[in-house]
Motif scaffolding. Structure first.
Motif, mmCIF file in Angstrom:
data_model
loop_
_atom_site.group_PDB
_atom_site.id
_atom_site.type_symbol
_atom_site.label_atom_id
_atom_site.label_comp_id
_atom_site.label_asym_id
_atom_site.label_seq_id
_atom_site.Cartn_x
_atom_site.Cartn_y
_atom_site.Cartn_z
ATOM 1 N N THR A 86 -18.348 40.577 -44.390
ATOM 2 C CA THR A 86 -18.945 39.285 -44.130
ATOM 3 C C THR A 86 -20.183 39.047 -44.987
ATOM 4 O O THR A 86 -20.305 37.955 -45.552
ATOM 5 C CB THR A 86 -19.256 39.147 -42.627
ATOM 6 N N PRO A 87 -21.091 40.009 -45.132
ATOM 7 C CA PRO A 87 -22.224 39.754 -46.022
ATOM 8 C C PRO A 87 -21.788 39.442 -47.460
ATOM 9 O O PRO A 87 -22.435 38.634 -48.130
ATOM 10 C CB PRO A 87 -23.035 41.051 -45.955
ATOM 11 N N GLY A 88 -20.689 40.031 -47.885
ATOM 12 C CA GLY A 88 -20.176 39.726 -49.215
ATOM 13 C C GLY A 88 -19.722 38.278 -49.333
ATOM 14 O O GLY A 88 -19.907 37.642 -50.373
ATOM 15 N N VAL A 89 -19.138 37.759 -48.272
ATOM 16 C CA VAL A 89 -18.728 36.347 -48.249
ATOM 17 C C VAL A 89 -19.961 35.456 -48.305
ATOM 18 O O VAL A 89 -19.984 34.454 -49.035
ATOM 19 C CB VAL A 89 -17.874 36.038 -47.005
ATOM 20 N N PHE A 90 -20.995 35.809 -47.549
ATOM 21 C CA PHE A 90 -22.236 35.030 -47.601
ATOM 22 C C PHE A 90 -22.803 35.029 -49.022
ATOM 23 O O PHE A 90 -23.206 33.979 -49.538
ATOM 24 C CB PHE A 90 -23.293 35.591 -46.644
ATOM 25 N N ALA A 91 -22.854 36.193 -49.647
ATOM 26 C CA ALA A 91 -23.390 36.300 -51.006
ATOM 27 C C ALA A 91 -22.563 35.465 -51.983
ATOM 28 O O ALA A 91 -23.121 34.767 -52.837
ATOM 29 C CB ALA A 91 -23.426 37.764 -51.441
ATOM 30 N N HIS A 92 -21.256 35.532 -51.859
ATOM 31 C CA HIS A 92 -20.382 34.764 -52.746
ATOM 32 C C HIS A 92 -20.598 33.261 -52.530
ATOM 33 O O HIS A 92 -20.667 32.495 -53.504
ATOM 34 C CB HIS A 92 -18.917 35.147 -52.515
ATOM 35 N N ALA A 93 -20.715 32.831 -51.286
ATOM 36 C CA ALA A 93 -20.983 31.424 -50.996
ATOM 37 C C ALA A 93 -22.318 30.998 -51.594
ATOM 38 O O ALA A 93 -22.460 29.866 -52.069
ATOM 39 C CB ALA A 93 -20.966 31.176 -49.490
ATOM 40 N N GLY A 94 -23.278 31.897 -51.621
ATOM 41 C CA GLY A 94 -24.558 31.607 -52.260
ATOM 42 C C GLY A 94 -24.417 31.452 -53.755
ATOM 43 O O GLY A 94 -24.977 30.524 -54.348
ATOM 44 N N ARG A 95 -23.648 32.344 -54.380
ATOM 45 C CA ARG A 95 -23.438 32.250 -55.831
ATOM 46 C C ARG A 95 -22.735 30.950 -56.207
ATOM 47 O O ARG A 95 -22.976 30.392 -57.270
ATOM 48 C CB ARG A 95 -22.644 33.457 -56.335
ATOM 49 N N LEU A 96 -21.858 30.471 -55.334
ATOM 50 C CA LEU A 96 -21.130 29.235 -55.596
ATOM 51 C C LEU A 96 -21.943 27.987 -55.254
ATOM 52 O O LEU A 96 -21.508 26.862 -55.522
ATOM 53 C CB LEU A 96 -19.817 29.213 -54.809
ATOM 54 N N GLY A 97 -23.092 28.177 -54.624
ATOM 55 C CA GLY A 97 -23.945 27.058 -54.287
ATOM 56 C C GLY A 97 -23.670 26.435 -52.930
ATOM 57 O O GLY A 97 -24.251 25.402 -52.594
ATOM 58 N N PHE A 98 -22.788 27.041 -52.155
ATOM 59 C CA PHE A 98 -22.518 26.523 -50.811
ATOM 60 C C PHE A 98 -23.640 26.868 -49.834
ATOM 61 O O PHE A 98 -23.835 26.181 -48.835
ATOM 62 C CB PHE A 98 -21.189 27.052 -50.265
ATOM 63 N N LEU A 99 -24.338 27.961 -50.110
ATOM 64 C CA LEU A 99 -25.459 28.393 -49.274
ATOM 65 C C LEU A 99 -26.676 28.615 -50.158
ATOM 66 O O LEU A 99 -26.550 29.081 -51.292
ATOM 67 C CB LEU A 99 -25.133 29.707 -48.556
ATOM 68 N N THR A 100 -27.845 28.312 -49.617
ATOM 69 C CA THR A 100 -29.081 28.610 -50.335
ATOM 70 C C THR A 100 -29.348 30.113 -50.245
ATOM 71 O O THR A 100 -28.832 30.794 -49.345
ATOM 72 C CB THR A 100 -30.268 27.858 -49.707
ATOM 73 N N PRO A 101 -30.181 30.634 -51.133
ATOM 74 C CA PRO A 101 -30.543 32.052 -51.014
ATOM 75 C C PRO A 101 -31.158 32.373 -49.650
ATOM 76 O O PRO A 101 -30.892 33.429 -49.074
ATOM 77 C CB PRO A 101 -31.544 32.260 -52.150
ATOM 78 N N ALA A 102 -31.960 31.447 -49.118
ATOM 79 C CA ALA A 102 -32.558 31.682 -47.795
ATOM 80 C C ALA A 102 -31.481 31.755 -46.723
ATOM 81 O O ALA A 102 -31.550 32.600 -45.824
ATOM 82 C CB ALA A 102 -33.564 30.583 -47.464
ATOM 83 N N ALA A 103 -30.483 30.879 -46.799
ATOM 84 C CA ALA A 103 -29.395 30.892 -45.815
ATOM 85 C C ALA A 103 -28.591 32.178 -45.912
ATOM 86 O O ALA A 103 -28.204 32.748 -44.886
ATOM 87 C CB ALA A 103 -28.491 29.678 -45.996
ATOM 88 N N VAL A 104 -28.346 32.644 -47.124
ATOM 89 C CA VAL A 104 -27.619 33.911 -47.299
ATOM 90 C C VAL A 104 -28.384 35.039 -46.615
ATOM 91 O O VAL A 104 -27.808 35.836 -45.868
ATOM 92 C CB VAL A 104 -27.400 34.232 -48.798
ATOM 93 N N GLU A 105 -29.687 35.083 -46.824
ATOM 94 C CA GLU A 105 -30.519 36.124 -46.207
ATOM 95 C C GLU A 105 -30.511 36.004 -44.685
ATOM 96 O O GLU A 105 -30.363 36.995 -43.971
ATOM 97 C CB GLU A 105 -31.952 36.034 -46.737
ATOM 98 N N GLN A 106 -30.659 34.788 -44.184
ATOM 99 C CA GLN A 106 -30.678 34.586 -42.732
ATOM 100 C C GLN A 106 -29.340 34.971 -42.105
ATOM 101 O O GLN A 106 -29.313 35.621 -41.053
ATOM 102 C CB GLN A 106 -31.004 33.123 -42.412
ATOM 103 N N LEU A 107 -28.242 34.566 -42.713
ATOM 104 C CA LEU A 107 -26.927 34.894 -42.162
ATOM 105 C C LEU A 107 -26.654 36.396 -42.215
ATOM 106 O O LEU A 107 -26.108 36.969 -41.271
ATOM 107 C CB LEU A 107 -25.829 34.121 -42.898
ATOM 108 N N THR A 108 -27.056 37.029 -43.301
ATOM 109 C CA THR A 108 -26.859 38.474 -43.436
ATOM 110 C C THR A 108 -27.691 39.229 -42.399
ATOM 111 O O THR A 108 -27.202 40.165 -41.754
ATOM 112 C CB THR A 108 -27.203 38.933 -44.860
ATOM 113 N N THR A 109 -28.925 38.802 -42.204
ATOM 114 C CA THR A 109 -29.798 39.424 -41.203
ATOM 115 C C THR A 109 -29.220 39.255 -39.802
ATOM 116 O O THR A 109 -29.180 40.207 -39.011
ATOM 117 C CB THR A 109 -31.215 38.832 -41.284
ATOM 118 N N ALA A 110 -28.759 38.037 -39.496
ATOM 119 C CA ALA A 110 -28.171 37.775 -38.181
ATOM 120 C C ALA A 110 -26.919 38.621 -37.971
ATOM 121 O O ALA A 110 -26.732 39.208 -36.898
ATOM 122 C CB ALA A 110 -27.839 36.289 -38.030
#
Length: 90
Positions: free
Chosen positions: A1-25
């Motif tokens: 799941t964290p890999g999916v968050f990171a990939h969504a961030g690279r694609l611009g679907f999530l901000t870097p802050a959102a990727v960090e927040q989702l990964t932490t959660a």
């Protein structure tokens, strides 16, 4: 799941802050739920759980005590919900 968050961030679907927040959660939720599954048979009620179990849950969450874990879970839930709502608003 964290890999999916990171990939969504690279694609611009999530901000870097959102990727960090989702990964932490995700990490926090995973640690807490795994410890509860290992230590509790049936539904979890912190008022009924022993102090040793609550200390183990806190340790798994890298938190000093269980009340802090409860506060962190609420904070992460609010953050995740905000990210979800922002994604839906696009």
């Amino acid at each position: 799941t964290p890999g999916v968050f990171a990939h969504a961030g690279r694609l611009g679907f999530l901000t870097p802050a959102a990727v960090e927040q989702l990964t932490t959660a995700h990490t926090l939720y995973g640690a807490v739920t795994q410890m509860i599954r290992l230590a509790i048979d049936g539904p979890f009620d912190p008022k009924q759980a022993g102090s040793g179990v609550l200390r183990r849950i806190a340790a798994a969450a890298h938190s000093p005590d269980f009340p802090r874990v409860e506060r962190e879970l609420v904070e992460r839930r609010i953050e995740v919900r905000g990210i979800f709502e922002a994604m839906l608003a696009r």
